[in-house]
Motif scaffolding. Structure first.
Motif, PDB file in Angstrom:
ATOM      1  N   PRO A  89       0.813  -1.223   0.000  1.00 54.89           N
ATOM      2  CA  PRO A  89       0.000   0.000   0.000  1.00 54.89           C
ATOM      3  C   PRO A  89       0.847   1.275   0.000  1.00 54.89           C
ATOM      4  N   MET A  90       0.266   2.329  -0.574  1.00 55.57           N
ATOM      5  CA  MET A  90       0.951   3.626  -0.670  1.00 55.57           C
ATOM      6  C   MET A  90       0.872   4.357   0.671  1.00 55.57           C
ATOM      7  N   ILE A  91       1.718   3.913   1.606  1.00 51.70           N
ATOM      8  CA  ILE A  91       1.824   4.577   2.905  1.00 51.70           C
ATOM      9  C   ILE A  91       3.318   4.763   3.192  1.00 51.70           C
ATOM     10  N   LYS A  92       3.639   5.475   4.265  1.00 53.41           N
ATOM     11  CA  LYS A  92       5.049   5.811   4.538  1.00 53.41           C
ATOM     12  C   LYS A  92       5.921   4.545   4.641  1.00 53.41           C
ATOM     13  N   ASP A  93       5.484   3.583   5.457  1.00 53.98           N
ATOM     14  CA  ASP A  93       6.277   2.355   5.571  1.00 53.98           C
ATOM     15  C   ASP A  93       6.256   1.558   4.267  1.00 53.98           C
ATOM     16  N   GLY A  94       5.205   1.762   3.479  1.00 59.67           N
ATOM     17  CA  GLY A  94       5.125   1.105   2.175  1.00 59.67           C
ATOM     18  C   GLY A  94       6.246   1.571   1.254  1.00 59.67           C
ATOM     19  N   ILE A  95       6.540   2.858   1.297  1.00 51.84           N
ATOM     20  CA  ILE A  95       7.640   3.405   0.480  1.00 51.84           C
ATOM     21  C   ILE A  95       8.972   2.777   0.898  1.00 51.84           C
ATOM     22  N   LYS A  96       9.136   2.631   2.228  1.00 54.69           N
ATOM     23  CA  LYS A  96      10.376   2.002   2.718  1.00 54.69           C
ATOM     24  C   LYS A  96      10.429   0.538   2.278  1.00 54.69           C
ATOM     25  N   ALA A  97       9.271  -0.127   2.302  1.00 56.67           N
ATOM     26  CA  ALA A  97       9.222  -1.536   1.889  1.00 56.67           C
ATOM     27  C   ALA A  97       9.532  -1.658   0.384  1.00 56.67           C
ATOM     28  N   LEU A  98       9.024  -0.725  -0.416  1.00 54.11           N
ATOM     29  CA  LEU A  98       9.316  -0.755  -1.859  1.00 54.11           C
ATOM     30  C   LEU A  98      10.822  -0.660  -2.096  1.00 54.11           C
ATOM     31  N   ASN A  99      11.464   0.245  -1.358  1.00 56.09           N
ATOM     32  CA  ASN A  99      12.919   0.394  -1.451  1.00 56.09           C
ATOM     33  C   ASN A  99      13.621  -0.904  -1.094  1.00 56.09           C
ATOM     34  N   HIS A 100      13.184  -1.509   0.000  1.00 56.11           N
ATOM     35  CA  HIS A 100      13.787  -2.759   0.466  1.00 56.11           C
ATOM     36  C   HIS A 100      13.679  -3.840  -0.621  1.00 56.11           C
ATOM     37  N   PHE A 101      12.441  -4.024  -1.134  1.00 56.77           N
ATOM     38  CA  PHE A 101      12.231  -5.098  -2.121  1.00 56.77           C
ATOM     39  C   PHE A 101      12.989  -4.801  -3.413  1.00 56.77           C
ATOM     40  N   SER A 102      13.074  -3.524  -3.766  1.00 55.09           N
ATOM     41  CA  SER A 102      13.781  -3.142  -4.986  1.00 55.09           C
ATOM     42  C   SER A 102      15.257  -3.546  -4.891  1.00 55.09           C
ATOM     43  N   THR A 103      15.874  -3.311  -3.730  1.00 55.09           N
ATOM     44  CA  THR A 103      17.295  -3.672  -3.596  1.00 55.09           C
ATOM     45  C   THR A 103      17.474  -5.188  -3.545  1.00 55.09           C
ATOM     46  N   LYS A 104      16.411  -5.897  -3.108  1.00 51.63           N
ATOM     47  CA  LYS A 104      16.500  -7.370  -3.030  1.00 51.63           C
ATOM     48  C   LYS A 104      16.106  -8.057  -4.338  1.00 51.63           C
ATOM     49  N   GLY A 105      15.678  -7.273  -5.332  1.00 48.42           N
ATOM     50  CA  GLY A 105      15.264  -7.857  -6.617  1.00 48.42           C
ATOM     51  C   GLY A 105      13.888  -8.507  -6.566  1.00 48.42           C
ATOM     52  N   ILE A 106      13.076  -8.134  -5.559  1.00 48.83           N
ATOM     53  CA  ILE A 106      11.693  -8.653  -5.486  1.00 48.83           C
ATOM     54  C   ILE A 106      10.771  -7.614  -6.116  1.00 48.83           C
ATOM     55  N   ARG A 107       9.949  -8.071  -7.079  1.00 49.57           N
ATOM     56  CA  ARG A 107       9.109  -7.129  -7.819  1.00 49.57           C
ATOM     57  C   ARG A 107       7.885  -6.705  -7.007  1.00 49.57           C
ATOM     58  N   THR A 108       7.475  -5.446  -7.198  1.00 46.90           N
ATOM     59  CA  THR A 108       6.411  -4.866  -6.371  1.00 46.90           C
ATOM     60  C   THR A 108       5.357  -4.144  -7.203  1.00 46.90           C
ATOM     61  N   ASN A 109       4.182  -4.000  -6.581  1.00 50.43           N
ATOM     62  CA  ASN A 109       3.084  -3.231  -7.161  1.00 50.43           C
ATOM     63  C   ASN A 109       2.573  -2.310  -6.049  1.00 50.43           C
ATOM     64  N   CYS A 110       2.771  -1.014  -6.217  1.00 56.11           N
ATOM     65  CA  CYS A 110       2.337  -0.063  -5.191  1.00 56.11           C
ATOM     66  C   CYS A 110       0.873   0.286  -5.429  1.00 56.11           C
ATOM     67  N   THR A 111       0.024  -0.077  -4.458  1.00 54.18           N
ATOM     68  CA  THR A 111      -1.424   0.009  -4.673  1.00 54.18           C
ATOM     69  C   THR A 111      -2.053   1.159  -3.897  1.00 54.18           C
ATOM     70  N   LEU A 112      -3.308   1.453  -4.242  1.00 61.26           N
ATOM     71  CA  LEU A 112      -4.080   2.540  -3.621  1.00 61.26           C
ATOM     72  C   LEU A 112      -3.419   3.890  -3.904  1.00 61.26           C
TER      73      LEU A 112
END
Ligand code: G3P
Length: 218
Positions: A89-112
């Motif tokens: 989800p598009m929340i503050k911790d969500g942005i941090k999680a997107l960063n984390h997954f991006s560096t780990k090579g895990i693909r993401t979909n930022c929703t809402l």
């Protein structure tokens, strides 16, 4: 433009897949609940069943709203199948999680996602996809398609590779307008996809061709 189906209903996923035009699937907790898929194991098994039906990305959404929980859940979901995309989800911790997954090579979909500014943050954080909910913006007398156009402009200005996954699509013209704007993906229920098939001139033209053929070959 890629076509994803926005449902957790296996019969609908199969029908869209059988058309030969399906590139992936998106789900969310409401869609899972609608199909009465409840409980940790059942939900995970359902994601695997969807991945086994369709060749393409399958978005699986986390339920946690804190960074630690999103990371734990997202890593577990990503382990289920190589085609799983972790929906955050598009929340503050969500942005941090997107960063984390991006560096780990895990693909993401930022929703809402409901604003261009949110889209800019998600792209900066390395989201693979963003899901702007255009129908829900239209529902509150805002302009959902304008959000898709704004995101296209912003991402093209800076060469962001984040893909625009137009979501909350309600009717076939939403799909056509998204294609004109240049959305990378449209995710929609089965009905708007099937509605793209329809035109009265196709029906009447085909009826006349068949009638003329019958007359000529009588
Ligand atoms: O993918 C997001 C979508 O499921 C939301 O659609 O129709 O509930 O606004 P809707």
């Amino acid at each position: 433009m890629k076509f994803f189906i926005d449902t957790a209903n296996l019969a609908e996923i199969k029908e869209a897949n059988d058309l030969g035009i399906l590139d992936g699937v998106t789900t969310n907790p409401s869609l899972m609940a609608k199909e009465k898929i409840v409980g940790y194991d059942a939900i995970r098994q359902h994601y695997i069943d969807i991945c086994n039906l369709v060749e393409g990305d399958v978005s699986a959404e986390v339920i946690s709203t804190d960074l630690k929980g999103m990371i734990r859940e997202g890593e577990e979901l990503a382990e289920l199948h190589p085609n799983i995309v972790v929906k955050i989800p598009m929340i503050k911790d969500g942005i941090k999680a997107l960063n984390h997954f991006s560096t780990k090579g895990i693909r993401t979909n930022c929703t809402l996602l409901f604003s261009p500014g949110q889209g800019l943050l998600a792209a900066k954080a390395g989201a693979t996809y963003v899901s702007p909910f255009l129908g829900r913006l239209d529902d509150i007398s805002s302009d959902g398609l304008q959000l898709i156009a704004d995101l296209r402009l912003i991402y093209d200005n800076y060469g962001f590779e984040t893909q625009i996954l137009a979501a909350s699509i309600r009717h076939p013209m939403h799909i056509v307008e998204c294609a004109k704007i240049g959305a990378d993906v449209a995710t929609c229920p089965l009905q708007p996809i099937l509605s793209l098939l329809n035109h009265p001139l196709t029906d009447s033209g085909l009826a006349k061709f068949l009638a003329d053929h019958k007359k000529g070959n009588a």
